[in-house]
Design a protein around this motif. Sequence first.
Motif, PDB file in Angstrom:
ATOM      1  N   ALA A   1       0.825  -1.208   0.000  1.00 16.69           N
ATOM      2  CA  ALA A   1       0.000   0.000   0.000  1.00 16.69           C
ATOM      3  C   ALA A   1       0.862   1.263   0.000  1.00 16.69           C
ATOM      4  O   ALA A   1       0.649   2.174  -0.810  1.00 16.69           O
ATOM      5  CB  ALA A   1      -0.931  -0.008   1.218  1.00 16.69           C
ATOM      6  N   VAL A   2       1.850   1.314   0.892  1.00 13.48           N
ATOM      7  CA  VAL A   2       2.725   2.485   0.981  1.00 13.48           C
ATOM      8  C   VAL A   2       3.600   2.618  -0.264  1.00 13.48           C
ATOM      9  O   VAL A   2       3.768   3.721  -0.802  1.00 13.48           O
ATOM     10  CB  VAL A   2       3.600   2.410   2.253  1.00 13.48           C
ATOM     11  N   CYS A   3       4.135   1.501  -0.731  1.00 15.77           N
ATOM     12  CA  CYS A   3       5.009   1.545  -1.913  1.00 15.77           C
ATOM     13  C   CYS A   3       4.247   1.978  -3.162  1.00 15.77           C
ATOM     14  O   CYS A   3       4.764   2.753  -3.981  1.00 15.77           O
ATOM     15  CB  CYS A   3       5.660   0.182  -2.143  1.00 15.77           C
ATOM     16  N   MET A   4       3.013   1.496  -3.313  1.00 14.52           N
ATOM     17  CA  MET A   4       2.205   1.912  -4.457  1.00 14.52           C
ATOM     18  C   MET A   4       1.879   3.397  -4.381  1.00 14.52           C
ATOM     19  O   MET A   4       1.863   4.095  -5.386  1.00 14.52           O
ATOM     20  CB  MET A   4       0.922   1.087  -4.543  1.00 14.52           C
ATOM     21  N   PHE A   5       1.586   3.868  -3.162  1.00 13.46           N
ATOM     22  CA  PHE A   5       1.291   5.297  -2.985  1.00 13.46           C
ATOM     23  C   PHE A   5       2.484   6.147  -3.395  1.00 13.46           C
ATOM     24  O   PHE A   5       2.351   7.108  -4.160  1.00 13.46           O
ATOM     25  CB  PHE A   5       0.919   5.577  -1.527  1.00 13.46           C
ATOM     26  N   ILE A   6       3.665   5.773  -2.923  1.00 20.16           N
ATOM     27  CA  ILE A   6       4.876   6.536  -3.262  1.00 20.16           C
ATOM     28  C   ILE A   6       5.172   6.436  -4.752  1.00 20.16           C
ATOM     29  O   ILE A   6       5.459   7.443  -5.419  1.00 20.16           O
ATOM     30  CB  ILE A   6       6.074   6.027  -2.441  1.00 20.16           C
ATOM     31  N   GLY A   7       5.100   5.222  -5.283  1.00 18.63           N
ATOM     32  CA  GLY A   7       5.430   5.018  -6.691  1.00 18.63           C
ATOM     33  C   GLY A   7       4.504   5.748  -7.641  1.00 18.63           C
ATOM     34  O   GLY A   7       4.956   6.364  -8.612  1.00 18.63           O
ATOM     35  N   THR A   8       3.203   5.709  -7.364  1.00 22.85           N
ATOM     36  CA  THR A   8       2.243   6.323  -8.287  1.00 22.85           C
ATOM     37  C   THR A   8       2.177   7.839  -8.166  1.00 22.85           C
ATOM     38  O   THR A   8       1.749   8.512  -9.105  1.00 22.85           O
ATOM     39  CB  THR A   8       0.832   5.752  -8.061  1.00 22.85           C
ATOM     40  N   THR A   9       2.614   8.384  -7.033  1.00 19.83           N
ATOM     41  CA  THR A   9       2.586   9.843  -6.883  1.00 19.83           C
ATOM     42  C   THR A   9       3.929  10.498  -7.209  1.00 19.83           C
ATOM     43  O   THR A   9       3.963  11.655  -7.641  1.00 19.83           O
ATOM     44  CB  THR A   9       2.180  10.248  -5.448  1.00 19.83           C
TER      45      THR A   9
ATOM     46  N   PHE B   1       5.419   8.208 -18.119  1.00 20.14           N
ATOM     47  CA  PHE B   1       4.907   7.899 -16.789  1.00 20.14           C
ATOM     48  C   PHE B   1       3.719   8.798 -16.458  1.00 20.14           C
ATOM     49  O   PHE B   1       3.743  10.005 -16.715  1.00 20.14           O
ATOM     50  CB  PHE B   1       6.005   8.092 -15.735  1.00 20.14           C
ATOM     51  N   VAL B   2       2.678   8.192 -15.890  1.00 19.91           N
ATOM     52  CA  VAL B   2       1.457   8.919 -15.529  1.00 19.91           C
ATOM     53  C   VAL B   2       1.303   8.886 -14.018  1.00 19.91           C
ATOM     54  O   VAL B   2       1.192   7.815 -13.418  1.00 19.91           O
ATOM     55  CB  VAL B   2       0.216   8.282 -16.198  1.00 19.91           C
ATOM     56  N   LYS B   3       1.275  10.061 -13.386  1.00 18.14           N
ATOM     57  CA  LYS B   3       1.182  10.141 -11.928  1.00 18.14           C
ATOM     58  C   LYS B   3      -0.264  10.312 -11.472  1.00 18.14           C
ATOM     59  O   LYS B   3      -1.085  10.907 -12.177  1.00 18.14           O
ATOM     60  CB  LYS B   3       2.012  11.318 -11.413  1.00 18.14           C
ATOM     61  N   LEU B   4      -0.544   9.793 -10.269  1.00 16.63           N
ATOM     62  CA  LEU B   4      -1.842  10.007  -9.637  1.00 16.63           C
ATOM     63  C   LEU B   4      -1.747  11.189  -8.686  1.00 16.63           C
ATOM     64  O   LEU B   4      -0.677  11.501  -8.171  1.00 16.63           O
ATOM     65  CB  LEU B   4      -2.265   8.763  -8.842  1.00 16.63           C
ATOM     66  N   THR B   5      -2.886  11.842  -8.461  1.00 16.50           N
ATOM     67  CA  THR B   5      -2.911  12.886  -7.448  1.00 16.50           C
ATOM     68  C   THR B   5      -2.743  12.240  -6.078  1.00 16.50           C
ATOM     69  O   THR B   5      -3.056  11.056  -5.896  1.00 16.50           O
ATOM     70  CB  THR B   5      -4.233  13.662  -7.487  1.00 16.50           C
ATOM     71  N   VAL B   6      -2.280  13.007  -5.104  1.00 15.14           N
ATOM     72  CA  VAL B   6      -2.042  12.467  -3.769  1.00 15.14           C
ATOM     73  C   VAL B   6      -3.335  11.933  -3.160  1.00 15.14           C
ATOM     74  O   VAL B   6      -3.365  10.846  -2.567  1.00 15.14           O
ATOM     75  CB  VAL B   6      -1.414  13.547  -2.858  1.00 15.14           C
ATOM     76  N   GLY B   7      -4.426  12.692  -3.302  1.00 14.06           N
ATOM     77  CA  GLY B   7      -5.709  12.266  -2.728  1.00 14.06           C
ATOM     78  C   GLY B   7      -6.215  10.968  -3.329  1.00 14.06           C
ATOM     79  O   GLY B   7      -6.689  10.077  -2.621  1.00 14.06           O
ATOM     80  N   SER B   8      -6.087  10.847  -4.642  1.00 14.29           N
ATOM     81  CA  SER B   8      -6.539   9.645  -5.341  1.00 14.29           C
ATOM     82  C   SER B   8      -5.691   8.433  -4.957  1.00 14.29           C
ATOM     83  O   SER B   8      -6.214   7.350  -4.681  1.00 14.29           O
ATOM     84  CB  SER B   8      -6.491   9.877  -6.843  1.00 14.29           C
ATOM     85  N   ALA B   9      -4.383   8.625  -4.939  1.00 13.62           N
ATOM     86  CA  ALA B   9      -3.478   7.520  -4.585  1.00 13.62           C
ATOM     87  C   ALA B   9      -3.663   7.097  -3.136  1.00 13.62           C
ATOM     88  O   ALA B   9      -3.587   5.914  -2.806  1.00 13.62           O
ATOM     89  CB  ALA B   9      -2.032   7.939  -4.831  1.00 13.62           C
TER      90      ALA B   9
ATOM     91  N   VAL C   1     -16.857   3.842  -8.437  1.00 10.85           N
ATOM     92  CA  VAL C   1     -17.063   4.463  -7.122  1.00 10.85           C
ATOM     93  C   VAL C   1     -15.979   5.471  -6.777  1.00 10.85           C
ATOM     94  O   VAL C   1     -16.269   6.603  -6.370  1.00 10.85           O
ATOM     95  CB  VAL C   1     -17.144   3.381  -6.016  1.00 10.85           C
ATOM     96  N   VAL C   2     -14.721   5.072  -6.881  1.00 13.79           N
ATOM     97  CA  VAL C   2     -13.606   5.978  -6.558  1.00 13.79           C
ATOM     98  C   VAL C   2     -12.673   6.085  -7.754  1.00 13.79           C
ATOM     99  O   VAL C   2     -11.567   5.532  -7.750  1.00 13.79           O
ATOM    100  CB  VAL C   2     -12.826   5.481  -5.306  1.00 13.79           C
ATOM    101  N   PRO C   3     -13.090   6.815  -8.791  1.00 18.56           N
ATOM    102  CA  PRO C   3     -12.252   6.941  -9.995  1.00 18.56           C
ATOM    103  C   PRO C   3     -10.915   7.610  -9.673  1.00 18.56           C
ATOM    104  O   PRO C   3     -10.843   8.537  -8.870  1.00 18.56           O
ATOM    105  CB  PRO C   3     -13.106   7.794 -10.929  1.00 18.56           C
ATOM    106  N   LEU C   4      -9.862   7.100 -10.292  1.00 19.46           N
ATOM    107  CA  LEU C   4      -8.544   7.652 -10.076  1.00 19.46           C
ATOM    108  C   LEU C   4      -8.380   8.993 -10.783  1.00 19.46           C
ATOM    109  O   LEU C   4      -8.895   9.188 -11.885  1.00 19.46           O
ATOM    110  CB  LEU C   4      -7.479   6.666 -10.592  1.00 19.46           C
ATOM    111  N   SER C   5      -7.686   9.904 -10.118  1.00 19.02           N
ATOM    112  CA  SER C   5      -7.428  11.229 -10.692  1.00 19.02           C
ATOM    113  C   SER C   5      -5.940  11.340 -11.006  1.00 19.02           C
ATOM    114  O   SER C   5      -5.093  10.986 -10.186  1.00 19.02           O
ATOM    115  CB  SER C   5      -7.821  12.334  -9.697  1.00 19.02           C
ATOM    116  N   TYR C   6      -5.656  11.831 -12.202  1.00 18.07           N
ATOM    117  CA  TYR C   6      -4.270  11.909 -12.656  1.00 18.07           C
ATOM    118  C   TYR C   6      -3.774  13.344 -12.636  1.00 18.07           C
ATOM    119  O   TYR C   6      -4.557  14.296 -12.783  1.00 18.07           O
ATOM    120  CB  TYR C   6      -4.147  11.328 -14.061  1.00 18.07           C
ATOM    121  N   VAL C   7      -2.464  13.473 -12.450  1.00 17.38           N
ATOM    122  CA  VAL C   7      -1.852  14.798 -12.478  1.00 17.38           C
ATOM    123  C   VAL C   7      -1.836  15.290 -13.914  1.00 17.38           C
ATOM    124  O   VAL C   7      -1.379  14.587 -14.817  1.00 17.38           O
ATOM    125  CB  VAL C   7      -0.417  14.740 -11.915  1.00 17.38           C
ATOM    126  N   SER C   8      -2.354  16.480 -14.125  1.00 25.93           N
ATOM    127  CA  SER C   8      -2.423  17.009 -15.504  1.00 25.93           C
ATOM    128  C   SER C   8      -1.063  17.525 -15.964  1.00 25.93           C
ATOM    129  O   SER C   8      -0.208  17.869 -15.140  1.00 25.93           O
ATOM    130  CB  SER C   8      -3.431  18.147 -15.552  1.00 25.93           C
TER     131      SER C   8
END
Length: 200
Positions: free
Chosen positions: A43-51, A62-70, A193-200
């Motif tokens: 969970a923590v590694c995915m959060f760090i990696g995706t943000t 590479f496509v990053k997720l927003t902090v809230g979404s991740a 339900v909880v769609p992922l949000s990406y950094v623009s």
Amino acid sequence: MFIHHMVGMFHHPKEEWGSIHKERYSIAHVFMAQISILAAIPAVCMFIGTTQIGWSLTGNDFVKLTVGSALSAAVAFYFACWVAVAFIAYSIHWMEKTYGGHVDMNECLILTTFTATPLFMSGLAGLYPMLWFNVLVGLAALCYSVYLLYVGVPVIMEIPEDRAFFFSSSILTVGLCTLVGMIVTSVLLWQTVVPLSYVS
């Protein structure tokens, strides 16, 4: 003590299963001192990696997720791991008498937790979330978890090896179905339900 057992699982798994079986951990101890830590790794590694790095299929773009979404995805995955481990342990306990087992729920939970440890550890690959890399690491971890399962069942469940093979195969089926169910549910939740949000 848990870290000692975890290291032993990679050096001499059969002997380590015997040591684990003698210690008789409680359900509360397994959940609070082991699963709570192990489930946090992916969970923590995915959060760090995706943000911080972002997802990629090939190593480019590479496509990053927003902090809230991740963060939402990581928290949901964390608790999903708890549910998955509990469900598999319950399934083992429900099936055991069919194969001649007579252990309590504690032992079933211990078997599930230590068998799944390589899969949890493979979550470290989430720090670099490139698809092919994560798939390779995940497959290697899955293969070793299967090996630990077949070695551990006759020791923990206290049944002959001929019955243990079929019991292990049944547990493997439940585990794989649970893993696939987690993946499918996650994809559906991320799309609805909880769609992922990406950094623009």
